[in-house]
Write an enzyme that holds these catalytic residues in place. Sequence first.
Site, short mmCIF file in Angstrom:
data_model
loop_
_atom_site.label_atom_id
_atom_site.label_comp_id
_atom_site.label_asym_id
_atom_site.label_seq_id
_atom_site.Cartn_x
_atom_site.Cartn_y
_atom_site.Cartn_z
N HIS A 88 -34.20 -51.57 21.48
CA HIS A 88 -34.78 -50.69 20.47
C HIS A 88 -35.31 -51.50 19.28
O HIS A 88 -34.61 -52.35 18.72
CB HIS A 88 -33.70 -49.71 20.00
CG HIS A 88 -34.18 -48.67 19.06
ND1 HIS A 88 -35.09 -47.70 19.41
CD2 HIS A 88 -33.86 -48.42 17.75
CE1 HIS A 88 -35.32 -46.90 18.38
NE2 HIS A 88 -34.58 -47.33 17.35
N SER B 296 -38.65 -46.30 15.12
CA SER B 296 -37.53 -45.41 15.39
C SER B 296 -37.72 -44.05 14.71
O SER B 296 -38.68 -43.36 14.98
CB SER B 296 -36.24 -46.10 14.93
OG SER B 296 -35.11 -45.40 15.40
N GLU C 269 -34.01 -49.87 26.23
CA GLU C 269 -33.55 -49.05 25.11
C GLU C 269 -33.25 -47.62 25.55
O GLU C 269 -33.81 -47.11 26.53
CB GLU C 269 -34.56 -49.06 23.97
CG GLU C 269 -35.87 -48.35 24.21
CD GLU C 269 -36.66 -48.24 22.91
OE1 GLU C 269 -36.21 -47.48 22.02
OE2 GLU C 269 -37.71 -48.89 22.78
#
Length: 570
Positions: free
Chosen positions: A421, A292, A391
């Site tokens: 995600h 991320s 995601e």
Amino acid sequence: MLQDSLRPVYIGVSATTPVAPSQRKSVISLLAHYDTPGVSPPSARIDRSLKLQQPNSIKLRDAWRYPIFAVNKASSLARDIIIHHIWGPRRRTWGIEMTVINSMMRDVSRHSALADITTVRMVMGLAGLVPLPVDALVTPVTFHVRRRNLRGILAVLDAQETGGRELSGEWVVGKKLWQTLQSDYKSFNQSGSEDSSLEDSMTSDGFTPRKRHSRVILYIHGGAYYSSSAAAQRMISIPMSKYTDTRLFAIDYRLAPETCFPGPLHDVVYAYLRLTEDLQVPPENIVVAGDSAGGGLCLALLFYLRDNGYNLPGGAILFSPWVDLTLSCPSWDTNAAYDIVPTPGPTAHLHPVVMYLGNGLEEYLTHPYASPLFGKFEGLPPLLIQCGEAEVLRDEIMLLSHKASLAGVHVQHETYEDAVHVFQAFPFLGSTNEAFVSCREFVRHRLPELQASTPKTLGIVCKARLNGDIDNENVRVVRGDGVETSTGRRDMEVQMQHRTLTVDQNLPSWGPTSDSSVTDGQSANSVAPYSHTPSHLRRIKSAISVLVADAPLTKMSDGPRLCASLGHTV
């Protein structure tokens, strides 16, 4: 528009499917929106006028909102569970676990006023209570930050360092790897020469054990730049170390809003230079990895090193990297109902972009070190990029892969069907096992194929310094039930002396228990029987792929997963 132009990616266009020139032009036009730092794409969703605000404190008069929120969320959860069992899940391959997680996280951003940053960090920290993969050694490390005469955007921050500030992180080493490294190091200390048996033997991947174990992973955790930690991401870092059979160092960089951009990048660069300069790890032996926001920092690190003349690492592994802070791609809307990432609200309260960039939002929003999608990718090392089909970052990650590939970078991009995600943090997903198997293949096979001289064998000084950093009085054994214990290390030393080192098979794990028990020809499911949900990774082939030379498909396992590489290295 973006979704239409990338439709061939979603439906799995084969290598022989013709692509219309108009489609090709459309994708290139989309990429042109990210070629000019300082200019936001027309579809940008963030207001450049937002300013960093003082943190909101939870007030007693708002207490009545919490039971209402709890009742609404409970009723929503009950409804989703019933629908799951009667009509099926929201996504075809989801089990009940993903339905529950999705129900808990969906629309949570609408209630952000009920929380402050302290509460969010506390909730994120609960990840450390989840049972972890079995038997890894974790060593907390703290070191002082000194001046390194950094150049470019970090020169001012570097000049402010006096040596008094501290950074921390932790080394993660799988139990079996630790045993091998200790045997080698103790043999050298006793005889004055390294164990020749490690140099003479050859593993299934064509390397001697000593050379294969010379890789080091620098892991950068995610958390939207303002939460999480190295310890909270052990759900990823421990299996990453075990699958790739490498030492892994996870850095705890400073978080926003206390430290805004480029402060976190400064910490990440310092951690990398500590490995290469202080511990003398060859740069080409290092693989940077992150999830991320940590994936975005990985790319920012690569850009900074390249732009300022530092040696680059051997490769990078990116899990759902956040690379476009303008939030311009349509998957923020199309996948909002499925993903676990809440869409930032229209105000500055708990808005991750505003907290990360602070009062420099206008200046840095499209800076390549903050939004890597706006950067130039020429000269970067090979990239393994993994994302989930469901995601919200899916579209920007696909554009990232295409842009890097067109720049001549070797890109191995994998999209996992129905995955959310950073799905690698969920051990109950079959795709999690598949993703870590792919990481193992990338580190052990793909990188040596692309870089014939790597990895280098670590020098004596480097091994001594690594051993001193990893094996000291701070080391802890993390058991499969998540318990850290110093006595576990002593027990392990006794077992190693009697050649009876064992792993508790009753504790949950999705990493291989030993290197010798997993051969390259085995399927991913034979590595970790804990996985029970079949994964689906679609072959990525889009309109833009025909603009570069096609790379041959590489069989990564005998499971139902295919992988495609976008372009070749140059």
